[in-house]
Design a protein around this motif. Structure first.
Motif, PDB file in Angstrom:
ATOM      1  N   PHE A  75       9.707  54.964  52.844  1.00 21.53           N
ATOM      2  CA  PHE A  75       8.557  55.487  52.108  1.00 21.53           C
ATOM      3  C   PHE A  75       7.437  55.873  53.067  1.00 21.53           C
ATOM      4  O   PHE A  75       6.790  56.918  52.911  1.00 21.53           O
ATOM      5  CB  PHE A  75       8.068  54.433  51.108  1.00 21.53           C
ATOM      6  N   GLY A  76       7.202  55.045  54.071  1.00 24.33           N
ATOM      7  CA  GLY A  76       6.123  55.328  55.019  1.00 24.33           C
ATOM      8  C   GLY A  76       6.305  56.642  55.750  1.00 24.33           C
ATOM      9  O   GLY A  76       5.322  57.304  56.101  1.00 24.33           O
ATOM     10  N   LEU A  77       7.559  57.030  55.971  1.00 19.85           N
ATOM     11  CA  LEU A  77       7.814  58.280  56.683  1.00 19.85           C
ATOM     12  C   LEU A  77       7.351  59.474  55.866  1.00 19.85           C
ATOM     13  O   LEU A  77       6.860  60.466  56.422  1.00 19.85           O
ATOM     14  CB  LEU A  77       9.300  58.405  57.005  1.00 19.85           C
ATOM     15  N   SER A  78       7.458  59.391  54.536  1.00 19.63           N
ATOM     16  CA  SER A  78       7.014  60.504  53.690  1.00 19.63           C
ATOM     17  C   SER A  78       5.501  60.707  53.804  1.00 19.63           C
ATOM     18  O   SER A  78       5.012  61.825  53.666  1.00 19.63           O
ATOM     19  CB  SER A  78       7.401  60.253  52.234  1.00 19.63           C
ATOM     20  N   ILE A  79       4.773  59.628  54.054  1.00 20.56           N
ATOM     21  CA  ILE A  79       3.324  59.723  54.243  1.00 20.56           C
ATOM     22  C   ILE A  79       3.016  60.273  55.628  1.00 20.56           C
ATOM     23  O   ILE A  79       2.198  61.180  55.804  1.00 20.56           O
ATOM     24  CB  ILE A  79       2.663  58.341  54.078  1.00 20.56           C
ATOM     25  N   ALA A  80       3.695  59.713  56.646  1.00 21.09           N
ATOM     26  CA  ALA A  80       3.399  60.073  58.035  1.00 21.09           C
ATOM     27  C   ALA A  80       3.809  61.499  58.377  1.00 21.09           C
ATOM     28  O   ALA A  80       3.079  62.225  59.063  1.00 21.09           O
ATOM     29  CB  ALA A  80       4.088  59.081  58.966  1.00 21.09           C
TER      30      ALA A  80
ATOM     31  N   MET B 285      24.011  62.694  51.973  1.00 20.58           N
ATOM     32  CA  MET B 285      23.673  61.455  51.271  1.00 20.58           C
ATOM     33  C   MET B 285      24.662  60.354  51.673  1.00 20.58           C
ATOM     34  O   MET B 285      25.870  60.513  51.491  1.00 20.58           O
ATOM     35  CB  MET B 285      23.713  61.681  49.759  1.00 20.58           C
ATOM     36  N   ALA B 286      24.148  59.272  52.254  1.00 19.47           N
ATOM     37  CA  ALA B 286      25.017  58.165  52.655  1.00 19.47           C
ATOM     38  C   ALA B 286      25.453  57.392  51.418  1.00 19.47           C
ATOM     39  O   ALA B 286      24.634  57.058  50.563  1.00 19.47           O
ATOM     40  CB  ALA B 286      24.282  57.251  53.621  1.00 19.47           C
ATOM     41  N   THR B 287      26.741  57.090  51.336  1.00 21.14           N
ATOM     42  CA  THR B 287      27.267  56.424  50.146  1.00 21.14           C
ATOM     43  C   THR B 287      27.431  54.922  50.314  1.00 21.14           C
ATOM     44  O   THR B 287      27.659  54.214  49.342  1.00 21.14           O
ATOM     45  CB  THR B 287      28.624  57.034  49.764  1.00 21.14           C
ATOM     46  N   ASP B 288      27.346  54.428  51.539  1.00 20.52           N
ATOM     47  CA  ASP B 288      27.448  52.992  51.759  1.00 20.52           C
ATOM     48  C   ASP B 288      26.573  52.598  52.950  1.00 20.52           C
ATOM     49  O   ASP B 288      25.981  53.450  53.621  1.00 20.52           O
ATOM     50  CB  ASP B 288      28.904  52.559  51.984  1.00 20.52           C
ATOM     51  N   ARG B 289      26.474  51.309  53.196  1.00 17.54           N
ATOM     52  CA  ARG B 289      25.591  50.802  54.256  1.00 17.54           C
ATOM     53  C   ARG B 289      25.975  51.363  55.619  1.00 17.54           C
ATOM     54  O   ARG B 289      25.118  51.812  56.390  1.00 17.54           O
ATOM     55  CB  ARG B 289      25.651  49.274  54.270  1.00 17.54           C
ATOM     56  N   ALA B 290      27.269  51.371  55.936  1.00 14.07           N
ATOM     57  CA  ALA B 290      27.715  51.816  57.260  1.00 14.07           C
ATOM     58  C   ALA B 290      27.371  53.283  57.499  1.00 14.07           C
ATOM     59  O   ALA B 290      26.892  53.651  58.580  1.00 14.07           O
ATOM     60  CB  ALA B 290      29.219  51.596  57.404  1.00 14.07           C
ATOM     61  N   SER B 291      27.592  54.125  56.494  1.00 13.28           N
ATOM     62  CA  SER B 291      27.292  55.544  56.677  1.00 13.28           C
ATOM     63  C   SER B 291      25.788  55.780  56.760  1.00 13.28           C
ATOM     64  O   SER B 291      25.325  56.670  57.476  1.00 13.28           O
ATOM     65  CB  SER B 291      27.908  56.376  55.540  1.00 13.28           C
ATOM     66  N   TRP B 292      25.014  54.967  56.038  1.00 18.30           N
ATOM     67  CA  TRP B 292      23.557  55.092  56.122  1.00 18.30           C
ATOM     68  C   TRP B 292      23.069  54.711  57.514  1.00 18.30           C
ATOM     69  O   TRP B 292      22.224  55.399  58.101  1.00 18.30           O
ATOM     70  CB  TRP B 292      22.885  54.223  55.063  1.00 18.30           C
ATOM     71  N   LEU B 293      23.598  53.624  58.068  1.00 19.62           N
ATOM     72  CA  LEU B 293      23.207  53.207  59.415  1.00 19.62           C
ATOM     73  C   LEU B 293      23.555  54.290  60.440  1.00 19.62           C
ATOM     74  O   LEU B 293      22.766  54.583  61.339  1.00 19.62           O
ATOM     75  CB  LEU B 293      23.899  51.891  59.780  1.00 19.62           C
TER      76      LEU B 293
ATOM     77  N   ALA C 133      17.643  53.740  47.800  1.00 19.94           N
ATOM     78  CA  ALA C 133      17.477  54.223  46.430  1.00 19.94           C
ATOM     79  C   ALA C 133      16.590  55.462  46.358  1.00 19.94           C
ATOM     80  O   ALA C 133      16.573  56.151  45.326  1.00 19.94           O
ATOM     81  CB  ALA C 133      16.887  53.121  45.552  1.00 19.94           C
ATOM     82  N   ARG C 134      15.879  55.772  47.438  1.00 16.17           N
ATOM     83  CA  ARG C 134      15.024  56.954  47.448  1.00 16.17           C
ATOM     84  C   ARG C 134      15.892  58.214  47.552  1.00 16.17           C
ATOM     85  O   ARG C 134      16.976  58.176  48.149  1.00 16.17           O
ATOM     86  CB  ARG C 134      14.049  56.889  48.628  1.00 16.17           C
ATOM     87  N   PRO C 135      15.437  59.335  47.009  1.00 21.08           N
ATOM     88  CA  PRO C 135      16.256  60.563  47.042  1.00 21.08           C
ATOM     89  C   PRO C 135      16.708  60.973  48.437  1.00 21.08           C
ATOM     90  O   PRO C 135      17.848  61.408  48.622  1.00 21.08           O
ATOM     91  CB  PRO C 135      15.327  61.615  46.414  1.00 21.08           C
TER      92      PRO C 135
ATOM     93  N   THR D 172       5.108  50.141  58.290  1.00 20.31           N
ATOM     94  CA  THR D 172       5.459  49.655  56.947  1.00 20.31           C
ATOM     95  C   THR D 172       6.587  48.643  57.046  1.00 20.31           C
ATOM     96  O   THR D 172       7.371  48.639  58.000  1.00 20.31           O
ATOM     97  CB  THR D 172       5.891  50.804  56.025  1.00 20.31           C
ATOM     98  N   PHE D 173       6.662  47.808  56.039  1.00 19.79           N
ATOM     99  CA  PHE D 173       7.733  46.825  55.902  1.00 19.79           C
ATOM    100  C   PHE D 173       8.425  47.139  54.580  1.00 19.79           C
ATOM    101  O   PHE D 173       7.798  47.112  53.523  1.00 19.79           O
ATOM    102  CB  PHE D 173       7.156  45.408  55.913  1.00 19.79           C
ATOM    103  N   GLU D 174       9.705  47.461  54.650  1.00 21.17           N
ATOM    104  CA  GLU D 174      10.422  47.940  53.478  1.00 21.17           C
ATOM    105  C   GLU D 174      11.798  47.281  53.399  1.00 21.17           C
ATOM    106  O   GLU D 174      12.288  46.710  54.373  1.00 21.17           O
ATOM    107  CB  GLU D 174      10.551  49.463  53.515  1.00 21.17           C
TER     108      GLU D 174
END
Length: 300
Positions: free
Chosen positions: A59-64, A1-9, A52-54, A43-45
């Motif tokens: 979101f589009g990836l969960s569908i695809a 789980m990424a805790t900040d923007r840099a780790s998420w990127l 904020a998603r778990p 998708t545009f998100e």
């Protein structure tokens, strides 16, 4: 789980290393692409919504992923309305590379700000299906000066490329504009989408959190799957829309509206209908209260 923007990127870069890519588009946007199958969901998100998603993924990836489809997600940091020359150049590159021609079916999806973008950039994929929730036509005050929302974003340029969304859907196959007619501004924007291939679908009493409501009632995922499978019709939408009949927030909104108009008999009918379908203690209690209120009125 990424805790900040840099780790998420950094995590996104790692995830996309094998199949697809993740790249910055200017200072406030990113493109995420997962190359999986011959159907593409675009998708545009927003970055905040994704984080904020778990699983902190689009979101589009969960569908695809579930269907083995490809997914392209344009991610915005803040209320950018996707008005950025870096995004224009990115879509120009996709067109030059005949990117969209590699797919059998392409669907553009977004809600609100993202719904505007889904319509505006669909021009790059002729024949694509567009599903837009409460899309704005433009924030240009010369056209939509009656919409007093998002006043600060009016400073963005909506008169250059990809600017006026109703014109940009000209080459789409089918466009589905889903909106709450009780939100006056959203209804006025929807009215600007006048092409014969545009189907307008009304979802009263959902308000300005339509995407969250449709997702919570289990309508949005099957709706997008239906669109990606080329089966999207007004009839199919209304079949899914029937799920509102057991969705608490929607039922509370209707009951509150009817009670606000002083229509006690109608409010009792709504409570009875809900209580006949689902276990709803709140509606049972309210029905008893309203029946007692109506009886008191009759005696006086």
């Amino acid at each position: 789980m990424a805790t900040d923007r840099a780790s998420w990127l950094a995590r996104m870069d790692e995830i996309c290393a094998e199949e697809g890519y993740f790249e910055p588009l200017g200072a406030r946007h990113h493109a995420f692409f997962a190359d999986e199958g011959a159907t593409l969901l675009v998708t545009f998100e927003s970055l905040d919504a994704i984080r904020a998603r778990p699983n902190q993924m689009p979101f589009g990836l969960s569908i695809a992923e579930e269907k083995g489809w490809s997914q392209l997600c344009l991610i915005a940091e803040g209320e950018t309305w996707y008005r950025d020359p870096a995004i224009y150049r990115y879509f120009d590159r996709l067109v030059d590379d005949a990117f969209f021609e590699d797919f059998d079916h392409v669907v553009f999806y977004g809600a609100g700000m993202a719904g505007y973008a889904a319509c505006a950039y669909s021009v790059c994929a002729p024949g694509a299906t567009v599903v837009a929730l409460a899309p704005r036509a433009t924030l240009d005050p010369a056209v939509a000066g009656w919409d007093r929302r998002d006043l600060a974003q009016r400073r963005l340029n909506f008169t250059d490329r990809f600017g006026y969304a109703p014109d940009m859907v000209e080459g789409a196959g089918e466009v589905f504009v889903i909106y709450d007619p009780r939100v006056t501004e959203d209804a006025m924007h929807a009215a600007l989408f006048t092409k014969p291939f545009v189907t307008k679908l009304r979802t009263p009493f959902l308000g300005d959190r339509m995407e969250q409501a449709l997702n919570a009632m289990g309508v949005l995922p099957p709706l997008l799957r239906t669109a990606c499978e080329g089966r999207m019709t007004a009839l199919e939408f209304h079949r899914l829309w029937r799920r509102r009949r057991v969705f608490g927030p929607y039922l509370k909104n209707i009951l509150g509206h009817v009670e606000g108009e002083g229509r006690i008999a109608r409010a009792i009918s709504i409570c009875r209908s809900v209580n006949a379908r689902v276990s709803a203690p709140r509606f049972r209690r309210r029905q008893a209260e309203l029946e007692a209120q109506l009886a008191s009125r009759s005696e006086s």
